[in-house]
Design a protein around this motif. Sequence first.
Motif, mmCIF file in Angstrom:
data_model
loop_
_atom_site.group_PDB
_atom_site.id
_atom_site.type_symbol
_atom_site.label_atom_id
_atom_site.label_comp_id
_atom_site.label_asym_id
_atom_site.label_seq_id
_atom_site.Cartn_x
_atom_site.Cartn_y
_atom_site.Cartn_z
ATOM 1 N N ALA A 25 -8.439 -20.528 46.566
ATOM 2 C CA ALA A 25 -9.246 -21.266 47.535
ATOM 3 C C ALA A 25 -9.913 -22.472 46.894
ATOM 4 O O ALA A 25 -9.984 -23.542 47.503
ATOM 5 N N ILE B 123 -3.700 -17.501 52.420
ATOM 6 C CA ILE B 123 -2.902 -16.579 53.226
ATOM 7 C C ILE B 123 -1.872 -15.869 52.346
ATOM 8 O O ILE B 123 -1.578 -14.692 52.547
ATOM 9 N N GLY C 226 -7.578 -23.808 51.249
ATOM 10 C CA GLY C 226 -7.634 -22.661 52.129
ATOM 11 C C GLY C 226 -6.327 -22.084 52.625
ATOM 12 O O GLY C 226 -6.144 -20.864 52.579
ATOM 13 N N PRO C 227 -5.388 -22.919 53.100
ATOM 14 C CA PRO C 227 -4.170 -22.330 53.678
ATOM 15 C C PRO C 227 -3.354 -21.497 52.689
ATOM 16 O O PRO C 227 -2.696 -20.543 53.095
ATOM 17 N N ILE C 228 -3.442 -21.787 51.413
ATOM 18 C CA ILE C 228 -2.677 -21.024 50.428
ATOM 19 C C ILE C 228 -3.267 -19.626 50.239
ATOM 20 O O ILE C 228 -2.606 -18.725 49.731
ATOM 21 N N GLU D 256 -7.801 -14.814 44.893
ATOM 22 C CA GLU D 256 -8.088 -15.507 46.150
ATOM 23 C C GLU D 256 -9.129 -16.597 45.934
ATOM 24 O O GLU D 256 -8.999 -17.703 46.455
#
Length: 181
Positions: free
Chosen positions: A118, A127, A123-125, A114
Amino acid sequence: MKIWAALRNAVIGWTMLLGGKAGWRERFTRTAPGLATALAIFAFVTFLAVIIVAIGTDIPGLFAILAGMFALALPLVAMVLVLLGTRNVVRGTEPVLDLVVPATYALMAFIVIEGLLASLIGGPIVILSWLALGYLLYRLARAATGWPTAISIGFAVLTVLLLVAMRQALYMLSSIAGSPT
């Protein structure tokens, strides 16, 4: 060398678990010393993650290192809280260490992956890493406890939701504490 053996066995154990192969349990030391080893490695991974992030900025003080390690330990806290709640609701009698020890190793990988996603992609990846963590926890719950599919999915989803909620709450508290009055 015990640490490297534990990490190697964890990777093999998770590979076996995800492949549906028998014998994955033997790859994890599901005892109090095995949990202590997993937690020590987890603490070291969180420490390294805090230091690596700090390399680009400034040398953090002791409080900043401990606060960063605490924030990175939230996935483990969330998983244990949801596990204990789920066991209480389903009145489970399965050994907690059968789930906690393998999950600790999975959460180490989650923290590293993670963090890389990031910092490298955005950021959206991240998820996707949450979804992957949910899948890993689902598979672990099915294999380690024998819970029905719905309970295992609920465990995984609640763990990820609690993780996200805890991080959001921590972010909100930190921004309130740092804002001028």
